[in-house]
Design a protein around this motif. Structure first.
Motif, short mmCIF file in Angstrom:
data_model
loop_
_atom_site.label_atom_id
_atom_site.label_comp_id
_atom_site.label_asym_id
_atom_site.label_seq_id
_atom_site.Cartn_x
_atom_site.Cartn_y
_atom_site.Cartn_z
N LEU A 116 105.52 -15.80 -56.26
CA LEU A 116 104.48 -15.55 -55.27
C LEU A 116 104.87 -15.97 -53.86
CD1 LEU A 116 101.63 -14.67 -54.49
CD2 LEU A 116 100.83 -16.95 -55.17
N GLN A 117 105.34 -17.19 -53.68
CA GLN A 117 105.59 -17.69 -52.33
C GLN A 117 106.71 -16.91 -51.63
OE1 GLN A 117 105.30 -19.60 -55.07
NE2 GLN A 117 103.42 -20.75 -54.67
N THR A 118 107.78 -16.63 -52.34
CA THR A 118 108.87 -15.85 -51.75
C THR A 118 108.38 -14.44 -51.41
OG1 THR A 118 110.61 -17.13 -52.83
CG2 THR A 118 111.18 -14.89 -52.14
N MET A 119 107.67 -13.82 -52.35
CA MET A 119 107.14 -12.47 -52.12
C MET A 119 106.22 -12.46 -50.89
SD MET A 119 104.66 -10.13 -54.44
CE MET A 119 103.26 -11.14 -53.99
N ARG A 120 105.34 -13.43 -50.81
CA ARG A 120 104.39 -13.50 -49.68
C ARG A 120 105.13 -13.68 -48.36
NH1 ARG A 120 100.17 -17.69 -50.70
NH2 ARG A 120 99.05 -16.00 -51.68
N SER A 127 106.01 -7.62 -42.16
CA SER A 127 104.73 -7.01 -41.77
C SER A 127 104.36 -5.84 -42.69
CB SER A 127 104.76 -6.54 -40.31
OG SER A 127 104.98 -7.64 -39.46
N ILE A 128 104.46 -6.08 -43.98
CA ILE A 128 104.08 -5.07 -44.97
C ILE A 128 102.98 -5.63 -45.86
CG2 ILE A 128 106.28 -3.83 -44.99
CD1 ILE A 128 107.05 -5.42 -47.47
N LEU A 130 101.05 -7.10 -48.87
CA LEU A 130 101.50 -7.91 -50.00
C LEU A 130 101.53 -7.09 -51.29
CD1 LEU A 130 102.30 -10.81 -50.81
CD2 LEU A 130 99.89 -11.23 -51.29
N LYS A 131 100.51 -6.28 -51.52
CA LYS A 131 100.47 -5.46 -52.73
C LYS A 131 101.63 -4.48 -52.78
CE LYS A 131 95.59 -5.50 -53.88
NZ LYS A 131 94.44 -4.66 -54.19
N ASP A 132 101.98 -3.88 -51.65
CA ASP A 132 103.08 -2.93 -51.61
C ASP A 132 104.40 -3.62 -51.98
OD1 ASP A 132 101.19 -1.11 -50.77
OD2 ASP A 132 102.10 -0.77 -48.80
N HIS A 133 104.59 -4.82 -51.45
CA HIS A 133 105.83 -5.54 -51.76
C HIS A 133 105.85 -5.96 -53.23
CE1 HIS A 133 109.57 -7.40 -50.92
NE2 HIS A 133 109.14 -8.64 -50.90
N ALA A 134 104.71 -6.37 -53.75
CA ALA A 134 104.64 -6.74 -55.17
C ALA A 134 105.00 -5.55 -56.06
CB ALA A 134 103.26 -7.27 -55.52
N ILE A 135 104.45 -4.39 -55.74
CA ILE A 135 104.78 -3.19 -56.52
C ILE A 135 106.27 -2.91 -56.45
CG2 ILE A 135 104.51 -0.66 -56.58
CD1 ILE A 135 101.53 -1.14 -55.81
N HIS A 136 106.84 -3.00 -55.25
CA HIS A 136 108.27 -2.75 -55.10
C HIS A 136 109.09 -3.73 -55.93
CE1 HIS A 136 112.06 -2.70 -52.39
NE2 HIS A 136 112.23 -1.96 -53.46
N LEU A 137 108.78 -5.00 -55.87
CA LEU A 137 109.57 -6.00 -56.60
C LEU A 137 109.46 -5.82 -58.11
CD1 LEU A 137 108.98 -9.24 -54.49
CD2 LEU A 137 110.98 -7.72 -54.49
N ILE A 138 108.27 -5.52 -58.60
CA ILE A 138 108.10 -5.30 -60.05
C ILE A 138 108.83 -4.03 -60.47
CG2 ILE A 138 106.43 -4.88 -61.91
CD1 ILE A 138 104.47 -6.68 -60.21
N LEU A 139 108.70 -2.98 -59.69
CA LEU A 139 109.43 -1.73 -59.95
C LEU A 139 110.93 -2.02 -60.01
CD1 LEU A 139 109.92 1.40 -59.93
CD2 LEU A 139 109.56 1.32 -57.48
N HIS A 140 111.42 -2.75 -59.03
CA HIS A 140 112.84 -3.10 -58.95
C HIS A 140 113.28 -3.90 -60.18
CE1 HIS A 140 116.57 -4.01 -56.67
NE2 HIS A 140 116.51 -5.15 -57.31
N GLY A 141 112.51 -4.92 -60.52
CA GLY A 141 112.84 -5.74 -61.68
C GLY A 141 112.86 -4.94 -62.97
N GLU A 178 115.09 2.45 -42.08
CA GLU A 178 115.62 1.62 -40.99
C GLU A 178 114.55 1.22 -40.00
OE1 GLU A 178 118.78 0.50 -40.97
OE2 GLU A 178 119.03 1.52 -42.88
N GLY A 179 113.31 1.69 -40.21
CA GLY A 179 112.23 1.41 -39.27
C GLY A 179 111.74 -0.02 -39.33
N ASP A 180 110.81 -0.34 -38.47
CA ASP A 180 110.26 -1.70 -38.37
C ASP A 180 109.54 -2.11 -39.64
OD1 ASP A 180 109.36 -1.89 -34.86
OD2 ASP A 180 111.23 -1.41 -35.85
N ALA A 181 108.99 -1.17 -40.40
CA ALA A 181 108.22 -1.52 -41.57
C ALA A 181 109.06 -1.61 -42.84
CB ALA A 181 107.09 -0.49 -41.78
N ALA A 182 110.38 -1.64 -42.70
CA ALA A 182 111.25 -1.71 -43.88
C ALA A 182 110.98 -3.02 -44.63
CB ALA A 182 112.72 -1.66 -43.48
N GLN A 183 110.97 -2.91 -45.93
CA GLN A 183 110.75 -4.10 -46.77
C GLN A 183 112.03 -4.90 -46.84
OE1 GLN A 183 108.83 -3.52 -50.51
NE2 GLN A 183 107.43 -2.01 -49.71
N PRO A 184 111.92 -6.19 -47.10
CA PRO A 184 113.10 -7.03 -47.24
C PRO A 184 113.87 -6.64 -48.50
CG PRO A 184 111.11 -8.26 -47.74
CD PRO A 184 110.67 -6.93 -47.24
#
Length: 187
Positions: A116-120, A127-128, A130-141, A178-184
């Motif tokens: 949670l803390q790293t994802m947050r 600047s994305i 939190l839910k979008d990043h969580a979905i991406h990380l779970i999808l990735h995993g 490559e835009g500003d909203a790219a996820q880490p």
């Protein structure tokens, strides 16, 4: 087989070890199910024939897991433990299919842990949502459980291509743009 009410059988067995998940992502159970199904769908695999265990934990727990399993005693965003070695022998090739499961006898694909803390922190820094990043990380995993990785440029292109297509189809910004909203990056 359904959950008894006409709904599909659950793909994800979620363990919430860090209570902060419930405040940060109140619908974590539905979100995890959605992300895992996106991974299997993107890989062309029938989700109702498989199971995935997901641990929603904190940075301390994932740092301990990272130290134990990868020799890196620091927090990371997501870790995966595939049940099968599906990795192809050639860079950029499609991984092997997992052993066949059935809805009434699903095959366990492995375990995923997400911190949670790293994802947050990553979501805030990029600047994305939190839910979008969580979905991406779970999808990735979950894609790691299916034999995908990013060890070579060819492998990364294959894996990231699935992520991009699935996320954009779900209305989530391309995490590798490559835009500003790219996820880490995910590890």
């Amino acid at each position: 087989m359904s959950a008894g009410d006409g709904a599909p059988r659950r793909l994800v067995d979620l363990v919430i070890e860090e209570e902060g998940w419930l405040d940060a992502v109140p619908d974590i159970e539905a979100l995890a199910e959605r992300a895992a199904r996106m991974a299997l769908d993107g890989a062309g695999i029938a989700a109702d024939c498989y199971e995935i265990a997901l641990l929603a934990c904190n940075d301390d727990r994932i740092a301990a897991l990272n130290a134990d399993f990868r020799g890196k005693p620091k927090p990371t965003n997501v870790l995966s433990w595939p049940a099968f070695d599906l990795a192809p022998g050639t860079a950029g090739a499609t991984p092997a299919a997992p052993p066949a499961g059935r809805p009434d006898a699903p095959v366990a694909l492995g375990d995923v842990a997400i911190a949670l803390q790293t994802m947050r922190r990553e979501a805030e820094d990029a600047s994305i949502p939190l839910k979008d990043h969580a979905i991406h990380l779970i999808l990735h995993g979950c894609l790691h459980l299916l034999g995908f990785d990013h060890e070579s440029e060819q492998d990364a292109a294959l894996m990231e291509g699935i992520e991009r297509r699935q996320l954009v189809a779900a209305g989530i910004a391309d995490p590798y743009s490559e835009g500003d909203a790219a996820q880490p990056p995910v590890s």
